[in-house]
Design an enzyme around this catalytic site. Sequence first.
Site, PDB file in Angstrom:
ATOM      1  N   ASP A   1      -3.066 -33.493  27.428  1.00 40.40           N
ATOM      2  CA  ASP A   1      -3.083 -34.049  28.981  1.00 40.40           C
ATOM      3  C   ASP A   1      -4.861 -34.521  28.957  1.00 40.40           C
ATOM      4  OD1 ASP A   1      -1.574 -34.792  30.659  1.00 40.40           O
ATOM      5  OD2 ASP A   1      -1.132 -32.590  31.547  1.00 40.40           O
TER       6      ASP A   1
ATOM      7  N   LYS B   1       9.399 -37.940  30.265  1.00 37.65           N
ATOM      8  CA  LYS B   1       8.825 -37.506  29.046  1.00 37.65           C
ATOM      9  C   LYS B   1       9.600 -36.930  28.197  1.00 37.65           C
ATOM     10  CE  LYS B   1       4.324 -36.443  31.825  1.00 37.65           C
ATOM     11  NZ  LYS B   1       3.901 -35.515  32.799  1.00 37.65           N
TER      12      LYS B   1
ATOM     13  N   GLN C   1       2.953 -29.705  34.338  1.00 34.88           N
ATOM     14  CA  GLN C   1       3.062 -30.732  35.534  1.00 34.88           C
ATOM     15  C   GLN C   1       2.332 -30.342  36.669  1.00 34.88           C
ATOM     16  OE1 GLN C   1       4.583 -33.738  34.358  1.00 34.88           O
ATOM     17  NE2 GLN C   1       4.024 -34.654  36.464  1.00 34.88           N
TER      18      GLN C   1
HETATM   19  N1  GUN Z   1       0.743 -35.466  37.605  1.00 34.09           N
HETATM   20  C1  GUN Z   1       0.525 -36.665  37.602  1.00 34.09           C
HETATM   21  N2  GUN Z   1      -0.045 -37.261  36.555  1.00 34.09           N
HETATM   22  C2  GUN Z   1       0.104 -36.525  35.522  1.00 34.09           C
HETATM   23  C3  GUN Z   1      -0.625 -36.102  34.141  1.00 34.09           C
HETATM   24  O1  GUN Z   1      -0.907 -37.072  33.584  1.00 34.09           O
HETATM   25  N3  GUN Z   1      -0.124 -34.960  33.829  1.00 34.09           N
HETATM   26  C4  GUN Z   1       0.234 -34.085  34.274  1.00 34.09           C
HETATM   27  N4  GUN Z   1       0.357 -32.806  33.615  1.00 34.09           N
HETATM   28  N5  GUN Z   1       0.473 -34.144  35.738  1.00 34.09           N
HETATM   29  C5  GUN Z   1       0.536 -35.079  36.245  1.00 34.09           C
END
Ligand code: GUN
Length: 278
Positions: free
Chosen positions: A112, A45, A89
């Site tokens: 998100d 990211k 996350q």
């Molecule tokens: N863990 C797995 N996929 C995601 C996601 O799309 N966003 C976040 N914050 N954590 C994740």
Amino acid sequence: MDGNTLAKQVRIGVRKQTALLPEPPGLAVIQVGENPASMVYVNNKRRDCERCGIVSYAHHLDEDAGQAKLLELIRFLNGEPHIHGILVQLPLPKGYGSDAIIQAISPEKDVDAFHALTVGKLYLNSGPAFEPCTPAGVIALLDRYEIDLRGKHCVVVGRSNIVGKPMGTMLLHRNATVTICHGSTVDLPSFTRQADVLISAVGKSGLITADMVKPGAVVVDVGINRIDDKICGDVDFDEVEKVASYITPVPGGVGPMTRAMLMTNTLKAAQKYFMRGK
Ligand code: GUN
């Protein structure tokens, strides 16, 4: 279906748009603990942010920092003017209540799209709101390959809040006929064989085999599974590729699209912020 190429095109578009803003969008990425998969995702990211002209702010808390400390950080970031998006996350380590954490994020910074208000807006189709990154990435791929969803039978395997449930909702809004299957579904193959578009988001390698796929179907693999040092999806790619009309690989399919949609959402958050007059 090539997620790497489309994601790159999306990032180029985002970069052009971020350059027009009075200041670059800011994305705060919070990681708690040392989950190795999360470390990889967070790193990816950060790299995508750089490519898009988005400033990423990494916040790393110790596993034992505690819920109160994490909530305090989120509240601080909610009030920070240079931060337009906040992402925690997942999964969080044991002892954290992820629901309370997600609801603490300001809906205006909810890139998100996990907050109850954002989810409600998606469900009601009463935008504009953020769309959850993985389902939005899947839709963008299907659009790119001009796959018409109207009246098609889309079978989603998996019912998570992150993928399965919002995926079903978004397909419904595109006038698909939607079936959501899950761990308690009796005779999964009898459903998957009916799918014009089959989307698997379970996290179980080898789940979808060629005999479970209707010839000519579109197959989207959202699974990410680690076997030894190799990453694979839920779909037996080599065999299913022979029956499907379109299929996404893992890696290089949905994963890069998920991150590209995060960049899009962060851009949107910043654009809205500057439109509000700060
Ligand atoms: N863990 C797995 N996929 C995601 C996601 O799309 N966003 C976040 N914050 N954590 C994740």
